[in-house]
Design a protein around this motif. Structure first.
Motif, short mmCIF file in Angstrom:
data_model
loop_
_atom_site.label_atom_id
_atom_site.label_comp_id
_atom_site.label_asym_id
_atom_site.label_seq_id
_atom_site.Cartn_x
_atom_site.Cartn_y
_atom_site.Cartn_z
N LEU A 108 46.92 18.89 52.17
CA LEU A 108 46.25 17.58 52.28
C LEU A 108 45.36 17.33 51.07
N TYR A 109 44.70 18.40 50.63
CA TYR A 109 43.84 18.29 49.43
C TYR A 109 44.69 17.87 48.22
N LEU B 50 47.55 16.27 48.22
CA LEU B 50 48.00 14.89 48.41
C LEU B 50 46.87 13.91 48.06
N GLU B 51 45.67 14.27 48.49
CA GLU B 51 44.49 13.42 48.21
C GLU B 51 44.24 13.34 46.70
N ARG C 274 41.19 9.54 50.83
CA ARG C 274 40.89 10.29 52.07
C ARG C 274 41.44 9.53 53.29
N VAL D 170 45.34 9.77 53.32
CA VAL D 170 45.85 11.11 53.64
C VAL D 170 45.52 11.48 55.08
N PHE D 171 44.28 11.24 55.49
CA PHE D 171 43.86 11.59 56.86
C PHE D 171 44.75 10.89 57.89
N THR E 67 47.70 9.43 57.47
CA THR E 67 49.11 9.83 57.37
C THR E 67 49.32 11.13 58.14
N PHE E 68 48.40 12.07 57.93
CA PHE E 68 48.52 13.37 58.60
C PHE E 68 48.38 13.21 60.12
#
Ligand SMILES: NC(=O)c1ccc[n+]([C@@H]2O[C@H](COP(=O)([O-])OP(=O)(O)OC[C@H]3O[C@@H](n4cnc5c(N)ncnc54)[C@H](OP(=O)(O)O)[C@@H]3O)[C@@H](O)[C@H]2O)c1
Length: 266
Positions: A177-178, A180-181, A195, A198-199, A201-202
């Protein structure tokens, strides 16, 4: 009574889970740092122990939730007062035979490996029994750890591989995730927007999957031929992303074995 020794990250998560499944007067908490459990003082039904002796004396199940480097002192503190209680250890790398030898009275020991998602009752926990624990003990441990998520009972030789997959797993996902961000920021988004993207999407992808799903089938749902996702996936494949992941997991597994070695004998 279920006694928890060590009121840190995992001890706190465990207590939260236990309190939703067991009556609070059936749970006893102990930490050598008394200030850590001082916040619990207001809860008059919940028991707080003043010593390891008190934990051993009052509990039929003792959960050891201290760091591996502190386990020896805990076992030494319990040894004298051990009287057939079920000992459950969550300490990474500490084998059941190490605990059995340290206690020295053919103790009932169960080793478990939860993960950080215990904090939200979504841990994946591996459970295995030692030489002197029975299937009833194993079931008792399973019931306790089901209060913080789902469990898998397995032979102890699989606890290290499980640590490499689900124990460390949240860390790998956070790292992806980091990355991707970071990529989102490189494409011009502000940190806050990156953020947000990504948040969500996850979270969305997490809610989309079920245990029965075939992950590659899900990939196909996103990746239309010659589209954007496929372009990125082809690059992952070209760079052998799957092999990198496999090798990284093998390294984590090897490290878990190394950490276990000095903890096989007391
Ligand atoms: N965190 C994870 O994601 C995770 C996942 C799976 C398994 N585990 C395992 O869970 C265990 C606990 O991890 P954690 O992250 O919860 O550690 P933690 O936050 O450091 O909590 C351990 C607690 O135990 C206390 N303690 C130390 N020695 C003690 C003793 N002799 N008697 C009573 N209490 C004592 C510590 O006090 P001080 O701070 O004063 O030393 C601390 O409050 C570790 O063995 C770890 O391998 C952790």
């Amino acid at each position: 009574m279920i006694g928890i020794v060590g009121y840190g990250n995992m001890g706190r998560a465990l207590l939260g889970g236990l309190l939703s499944n067991y009556r609070r007067e059936r749970v006893l908490v102990y930490d050598k740092d008394r200030s850590k459990i001082s916040k619990l003082k207001k809860d008059s039904l919940l028991r707080k122990a003043k010593s390891l002796e008190e934990v051993a004396d009052k509990s039929s199940t003792i959960i050891i939730a201290v760091k591996p480097q502190n386990i020896r002192e805990v076992l030494e503190g319990i040894r004298e007062f051990y009287c057939n209680q079920l000992i459950i250890s969550i300490a990474a790398g500490i084998t059941t035979s190490f605990i059995e030898k340290a206690i020295g009275k053919k103790p009932k020991v169960v080793r478990v490996m939860p993960n950080l998602s215990a904090e939200v009752k979504r841990s994946v926990t591996g459970i295995s029994k030692g030489r002197y624990a029975s299937l009833v003990d194993l079931k008792k441990a399973e019931r306790i750890f089901k209060s913080i998520g789902s469990c898998l009972i397995l032979k102890e030789k699989y606890i290290n591989p499980l640590t490499a997959i689900s124990g460390s797993g949240p860390g790998y996902i956070f790292y992806f995730l980091y990355c991707l961000e970071d990529s989102a920021v490189s494409l011009g988004f502000s940190k806050r927007e990156a953020r947000f993207l990504v948040f969500n999407t996850f979270k969305g992808a997490g809610e989309l999957i079920s245990e029965k799903d075939d992950f590659l089938e899900l990939v196909k749902k996103v990746a239309s031929p010659r589209g954007t996702t496929e372009e990125a996936l082809l690059y992952f494949k070209k760079k052998n992303f799957k092999r990198i992941v496999k090798e990284a997991i093998e390294k984590a597994n090897k490290r878990a074995e190394e950490l276990s070695k000095p903890c096989t004998t007391a």
